[in-house]
Write a protein that holds these residues in place. Structure first.
Motif, PDB file in Angstrom:
ATOM      1  N   SER A  47      -8.480   4.713  -3.732  1.00  0.00           N
ATOM      2  CA  SER A  47      -7.936   5.897  -4.396  1.00  0.00           C
ATOM      3  C   SER A  47      -7.160   5.575  -5.673  1.00  0.00           C
ATOM      4  N   SER A  48      -6.828   4.304  -5.892  1.00  0.00           N
ATOM      5  CA  SER A  48      -6.030   3.941  -7.057  1.00  0.00           C
ATOM      6  C   SER A  48      -6.625   2.730  -7.758  1.00  0.00           C
ATOM      7  N   LEU A  49      -7.075   2.916  -8.995  1.00  0.00           N
ATOM      8  CA  LEU A  49      -7.627   1.798  -9.759  1.00  0.00           C
ATOM      9  C   LEU A  49      -6.552   0.777 -10.101  1.00  0.00           C
ATOM     10  N   ARG A  50      -5.352   1.252 -10.409  1.00  0.00           N
ATOM     11  CA  ARG A  50      -4.256   0.341 -10.760  1.00  0.00           C
ATOM     12  C   ARG A  50      -3.903  -0.546  -9.579  1.00  0.00           C
ATOM     13  N   PHE A  51      -3.819   0.055  -8.396  1.00  0.00           N
ATOM     14  CA  PHE A  51      -3.509  -0.734  -7.197  1.00  0.00           C
ATOM     15  C   PHE A  51      -4.649  -1.704  -6.882  1.00  0.00           C
ATOM     16  N   ARG A  52      -5.881  -1.278  -7.114  1.00  0.00           N
ATOM     17  CA  ARG A  52      -7.029  -2.153  -6.868  1.00  0.00           C
ATOM     18  C   ARG A  52      -6.996  -3.376  -7.772  1.00  0.00           C
ATOM     19  N   ARG A  53      -6.635  -3.166  -9.038  1.00  0.00           N
ATOM     20  CA  ARG A  53      -6.531  -4.306  -9.952  1.00  0.00           C
ATOM     21  C   ARG A  53      -5.406  -5.242  -9.536  1.00  0.00           C
ATOM     22  N   LEU A  54      -4.309  -4.665  -9.019  1.00  0.00           N
ATOM     23  CA  LEU A  54      -3.176  -5.478  -8.597  1.00  0.00           C
ATOM     24  C   LEU A  54      -3.530  -6.346  -7.398  1.00  0.00           C
ATOM     25  N   VAL A  55      -4.244  -5.780  -6.418  1.00  0.00           N
ATOM     26  CA  VAL A  55      -4.553  -6.491  -5.180  1.00  0.00           C
ATOM     27  C   VAL A  55      -5.782  -7.378  -5.341  1.00  0.00           C
TER      28      VAL A  55
END
Length: 227
Positions: free
Chosen positions: A79-87
């Motif tokens: 649901s979150s591209l920013r969180f996906r890039r972080l993880v």
């Protein structure tokens, strides 16, 4: 003895179910978070297997907690591209237009020897033959050669080629009839008996593999006698 057996079986199936929930990944395709999760689960499982003084729940609860956390993080990643890039991180371009991106290689601590080895493994003998080389999140290197270095396709040659790629469906697997697949193909056991009769067989137990593709072509492999 029975206690050790029961604890081992419970933990084994618990880990298998957990890894199955992570999806179909090979070890080399695991992202960093998934690899850490796998290693932690294996360590947590070995402790209650070896030390009977530790309650079984002392291993089960942390494993379930890690699996729940992994599924929660996966849902957030969707649901979150920013969180996906972080993880998960982002892919890095190591070769662009035939030129090595040295800064990207330093950032990923990717050596020149590793790059050349991966290129040779994918049939590229020279860096100049590669338009793009992308280091994926899983650690695999995707190599995209220049168009002039790729084999020509039928479309590029202007050939009208009949599409003959079909997906065979397994109907009999090592003597076992897969009734669900048989029904999905719109077939019944009468068709199966007739097909086996044409092959000189009387029962699915005599068949090692029986498949039928989208064109209706049947492939039957007899089961060999055990030595």
């Amino acid at each position: 003895m029975m206690t050790a057996f029961a604890r081992t079986v419970i933990l084994y199936f618990l880990i298998m179910i957990g890894l199955r929930l992570m999806g179909k990944r090979q070890i080399g395709e695991l992202e960093p978070g998934e690899l850490v999760l796998t290693m932690m689960i294996s360590d947590l499982a070995t402790v209650p297997m070896q030390d009977f003084g530790i309650p079984l729940l002392a291993g089960v609860i942390p494993i379930l907690t890690l699996l729940s956390l992994s599924m929660l993080l996966s849902q957030w990643s969707l649901s979150s591209l920013r969180f996906r890039r972080l993880v998960c991180g982002t892919p890095s371009v190591l070769i662009r237009d035939g030129r090595i991106q040295q800064e990207a290689m330093r950032k990923n601590r990717y050596t020149l020897d590793e790059l050349l080895e991966e290129l040779r493994g994918q049939g590229c003998s020279s860096i100049e033959d590669v338009k793009y080389a992308v280091l994926e999140n899983s650690g695999q290197l995707s190599v995209l050669p220049w168009t002039r270095q790729q084999p020509p396709t039928a479309a590029q040659l202007g050939l009208d080629v009949e599409e003959n790629v079909t997906l065979p469906v397994v109907l009999v697997n090592d003597g076992r009839l897969l009734r669900r697949n048989l029904t999905a193909q719109g077939l019944d056991e009468a068709w199966l008996r007739e097909t086996l009769r044409k092959e000189g067989l009387s029962s699915p137990r005599e068949v090692f593999l029986l498949t039928r593709d989208e064109r209706g072509q049947v492939n039957c492999v007899r089961k060999e006698a055990a030595m």
